[in-house]
Design a protein around this motif. Sequence first.
Motif, PDB file in Angstrom:
ATOM      1  N   SER A 190       0.825  -1.209   0.000  1.00 27.59           N
ATOM      2  CA  SER A 190       0.000   0.000   0.000  1.00 27.59           C
ATOM      3  C   SER A 190       0.857   1.255   0.000  1.00 27.59           C
ATOM      4  O   SER A 190       0.573   2.220  -0.715  1.00 27.59           O
ATOM      5  N   ALA A 191       1.933   1.243   0.810  1.00 27.41           N
ATOM      6  CA  ALA A 191       2.779   2.428   0.956  1.00 27.41           C
ATOM      7  C   ALA A 191       3.559   2.743  -0.314  1.00 27.41           C
ATOM      8  O   ALA A 191       3.879   3.905  -0.575  1.00 27.41           O
ATOM      9  N   LYS A 192       3.848   1.721  -1.120  1.00 27.33           N
ATOM     10  CA  LYS A 192       4.697   1.940  -2.296  1.00 27.33           C
ATOM     11  C   LYS A 192       3.928   1.775  -3.607  1.00 27.33           C
ATOM     12  O   LYS A 192       3.893   2.687  -4.437  1.00 27.33           O
ATOM     13  N   LYS A 193       3.322   0.624  -3.831  1.00 22.90           N
ATOM     14  CA  LYS A 193       2.668   0.360  -5.110  1.00 22.90           C
ATOM     15  C   LYS A 193       1.392   1.185  -5.287  1.00 22.90           C
ATOM     16  O   LYS A 193       1.178   1.793  -6.346  1.00 22.90           O
ATOM     17  N   LEU A 194       0.552   1.191  -4.250  1.00 22.84           N
ATOM     18  CA  LEU A 194      -0.674   1.978  -4.355  1.00 22.84           C
ATOM     19  C   LEU A 194      -0.365   3.463  -4.463  1.00 22.84           C
ATOM     20  O   LEU A 194      -1.091   4.210  -5.127  1.00 22.84           O
ATOM     21  N   LEU A 195       0.713   3.874  -3.803  1.00 21.56           N
ATOM     22  CA  LEU A 195       1.124   5.272  -3.890  1.00 21.56           C
ATOM     23  C   LEU A 195       1.413   5.660  -5.332  1.00 21.56           C
ATOM     24  O   LEU A 195       0.937   6.686  -5.831  1.00 21.56           O
ATOM     25  N   ARG A 196       2.192   4.836  -6.025  1.00 16.01           N
ATOM     26  CA  ARG A 196       2.535   5.125  -7.410  1.00 16.01           C
ATOM     27  C   ARG A 196       1.297   5.100  -8.298  1.00 16.01           C
ATOM     28  O   ARG A 196       1.142   5.932  -9.198  1.00 16.01           O
ATOM     29  N   GLY A 197       0.397   4.148  -8.042  1.00 17.35           N
ATOM     30  CA  GLY A 197      -0.837   4.089  -8.812  1.00 17.35           C
ATOM     31  C   GLY A 197      -1.693   5.333  -8.618  1.00 17.35           C
ATOM     32  O   GLY A 197      -2.287   5.852  -9.573  1.00 17.35           O
ATOM     33  N   ALA A 198      -1.742   5.828  -7.381  1.00 18.42           N
ATOM     34  CA  ALA A 198      -2.520   7.037  -7.098  1.00 18.42           C
ATOM     35  C   ALA A 198      -1.931   8.248  -7.801  1.00 18.42           C
ATOM     36  O   ALA A 198      -2.668   9.095  -8.320  1.00 18.42           O
ATOM     37  N   ILE A 199      -0.600   8.340  -7.835  1.00 19.94           N
ATOM     38  CA  ILE A 199       0.049   9.461  -8.512  1.00 19.94           C
ATOM     39  C   ILE A 199      -0.269   9.438 -10.013  1.00 19.94           C
ATOM     40  O   ILE A 199      -0.513  10.480 -10.631  1.00 19.94           O
ATOM     41  N   VAL A 200      -0.281   8.239 -10.601  1.00 23.77           N
ATOM     42  CA  VAL A 200      -0.627   8.114 -12.029  1.00 23.77           C
ATOM     43  C   VAL A 200      -2.047   8.630 -12.272  1.00 23.77           C
ATOM     44  O   VAL A 200      -2.288   9.436 -13.174  1.00 23.77           O
ATOM     45  N   LEU A 201      -2.989   8.178 -11.465  1.00 25.45           N
ATOM     46  CA  LEU A 201      -4.375   8.607 -11.636  1.00 25.45           C
ATOM     47  C   LEU A 201      -4.560  10.087 -11.308  1.00 25.45           C
ATOM     48  O   LEU A 201      -5.448  10.746 -11.851  1.00 25.45           O
ATOM     49  N   TYR A 202      -3.704  10.604 -10.435  1.00 24.90           N
ATOM     50  CA  TYR A 202      -3.781  12.013 -10.053  1.00 24.90           C
ATOM     51  C   TYR A 202      -3.586  12.922 -11.269  1.00 24.90           C
ATOM     52  O   TYR A 202      -4.085  14.044 -11.306  1.00 24.90           O
ATOM     53  N   GLY A 203      -2.877  12.407 -12.281  1.00 24.69           N
ATOM     54  CA  GLY A 203      -2.648  13.188 -13.490  1.00 24.69           C
ATOM     55  C   GLY A 203      -3.932  13.569 -14.203  1.00 24.69           C
ATOM     56  O   GLY A 203      -3.974  14.576 -14.926  1.00 24.69           O
ATOM     57  N   LEU A 204      -5.004  12.789 -14.022  1.00 28.20           N
ATOM     58  CA  LEU A 204      -6.274  13.107 -14.666  1.00 28.20           C
ATOM     59  C   LEU A 204      -6.865  14.417 -14.146  1.00 28.20           C
ATOM     60  O   LEU A 204      -7.701  15.032 -14.801  1.00 28.20           O
ATOM     61  N   LYS A 205      -6.423  14.844 -12.966  1.00 26.88           N
ATOM     62  CA  LYS A 205      -6.944  16.081 -12.386  1.00 26.88           C
ATOM     63  C   LYS A 205      -6.253  17.321 -12.962  1.00 26.88           C
ATOM     64  O   LYS A 205      -6.702  18.446 -12.730  1.00 26.88           O
ATOM     65  N   LEU A 206      -5.166  17.110 -13.659  1.00 30.57           N
ATOM     66  CA  LEU A 206      -4.396  18.231 -14.184  1.00 30.57           C
ATOM     67  C   LEU A 206      -4.780  18.517 -15.630  1.00 30.57           C
ATOM     68  O   LEU A 206      -4.507  17.718 -16.518  1.00 30.57           O
ATOM     69  N   ASN A 207      -5.407  19.642 -15.872  1.00 30.62           N
ATOM     70  CA  ASN A 207      -5.770  20.045 -17.237  1.00 30.62           C
ATOM     71  C   ASN A 207      -4.624  20.866 -17.806  1.00 30.62           C
ATOM     72  O   ASN A 207      -4.518  22.073 -17.577  1.00 30.62           O
ATOM     73  N   MET A 208      -3.731  20.200 -18.526  1.00 29.59           N
ATOM     74  CA  MET A 208      -2.540  20.862 -19.051  1.00 29.59           C
ATOM     75  C   MET A 208      -2.905  21.952 -20.054  1.00 29.59           C
ATOM     76  O   MET A 208      -2.213  22.969 -20.157  1.00 29.59           O
ATOM     77  N   ASP A 209      -3.981  21.762 -20.789  1.00 31.20           N
ATOM     78  CA  ASP A 209      -4.393  22.742 -21.791  1.00 31.20           C
ATOM     79  C   ASP A 209      -4.751  24.075 -21.126  1.00 31.20           C
ATOM     80  O   ASP A 209      -4.363  25.147 -21.586  1.00 31.20           O
ATOM     81  N   THR A 254      -1.490  10.263 -18.208  1.00 35.92           N
ATOM     82  CA  THR A 254      -2.878  10.503 -17.804  1.00 35.92           C
ATOM     83  C   THR A 254      -3.229  11.985 -17.882  1.00 35.92           C
ATOM     84  O   THR A 254      -4.382  12.347 -18.160  1.00 35.92           O
ATOM     85  N   SER A 255      -2.235  12.864 -17.656  1.00 36.97           N
ATOM     86  CA  SER A 255      -2.479  14.303 -17.792  1.00 36.97           C
ATOM     87  C   SER A 255      -2.827  14.652 -19.236  1.00 36.97           C
ATOM     88  O   SER A 255      -3.757  15.413 -19.503  1.00 36.97           O
TER      89      SER A 255
END
Length: 341
Positions: free
Chosen positions: A76-95, A269-270
């Motif tokens: 949870s501390a390592k693998k889920l963390l990385r997975g959450a960061i990947v999905l977090y990119g969907l919140k960033l509207n680069m445009d 994902t961003s």
Amino acid sequence: MSSHTKYIKLSSNRGRWTSCVLGIVLTMIFALAGYALNELPGFHYVGPLACAMFLAVLYRQLCGYPEAVRPGVEFSAKKLLRGAIVLYGLKLNMDVVIHQGLGLLLRDVGIVVFSILFTIGLAKRFKADASLSLLLGIGTGVCGAAAIAAVSPLLKAKDEDTAIGVGLIALVGTVFAILFTVLRPWIPLTDMQYGIWSGSSLHEIAHVALAAAPAGQDALAMGLLAKLGRVFLLIPLSFILMYWMKRSGKLRPDAKVEFPWFLIGFIATSILGSYVLGKYIVVPSRLMNEISQATTFMLTMAMVGMGLNVSFKALREKALLPLLVLSITSVMLVGLTFLTV
């Protein structure tokens, strides 16, 4: 290999898988408990992530580290963390950040540089823990807990330092966000200026939303735009940190910096969320909201795993001076951004 040896190996693998599953379930239970605690009066200002971490730290002090389920907790501390960061990119509207907020983006570069360098300078002056202070400087300048979680693997930071850093950022950021909302009627800024100020100085996206929303939708939009620019800077900052770790001798000569594939996922994902979803692929807003909630929950589980590594003894020895450094940096950042709005 004899049948007896095969049986022992199979039993060992089953035991490890069981331990892993139970450890993941444990972090999930703490995450759910954090969400429940967040519903109580007063605690909703802190957020479920900090609430869950508080419960995990409390459990560690009362019951010790759950060694029997260590593989799952570490997952949870390592693998889920990385997975959450990947999905977090969907919140960033680069445009939006690039085309509508270029001026704010340049301003955000100065904010990130100031926060990191000023924090490091204060840490040296006060002889605070250097590793933890660097994490706090990055969290202050970029996007709070998510930034700390993203750069920790690159800096080879201890789970304990990461957990303490997230806890301190949540505490100080919440205090400042509440102060913003209380003092807003007496602050001599327009709603738009107030939104930019909030987005430029507060630690988490949630803190910006909390502080800016009472000033209206325009203030909230400008606040989030200013904050998204700081989130966007997490990408180049991470690669700069990788280069710095290799060139500064912070690693052993034979050591290697693990390539942050999760950061490539964050970028992907961003781009997906900014230029594909909604334009070429129609995704219901309800589904996007559920993905966002799942991302936050995964990050909460990861923080639980890190929180279980925190001992009060280490907190007393390492966190007091970094907390002072973080507080001073935050006050300076709030003051400077106010003067330049």
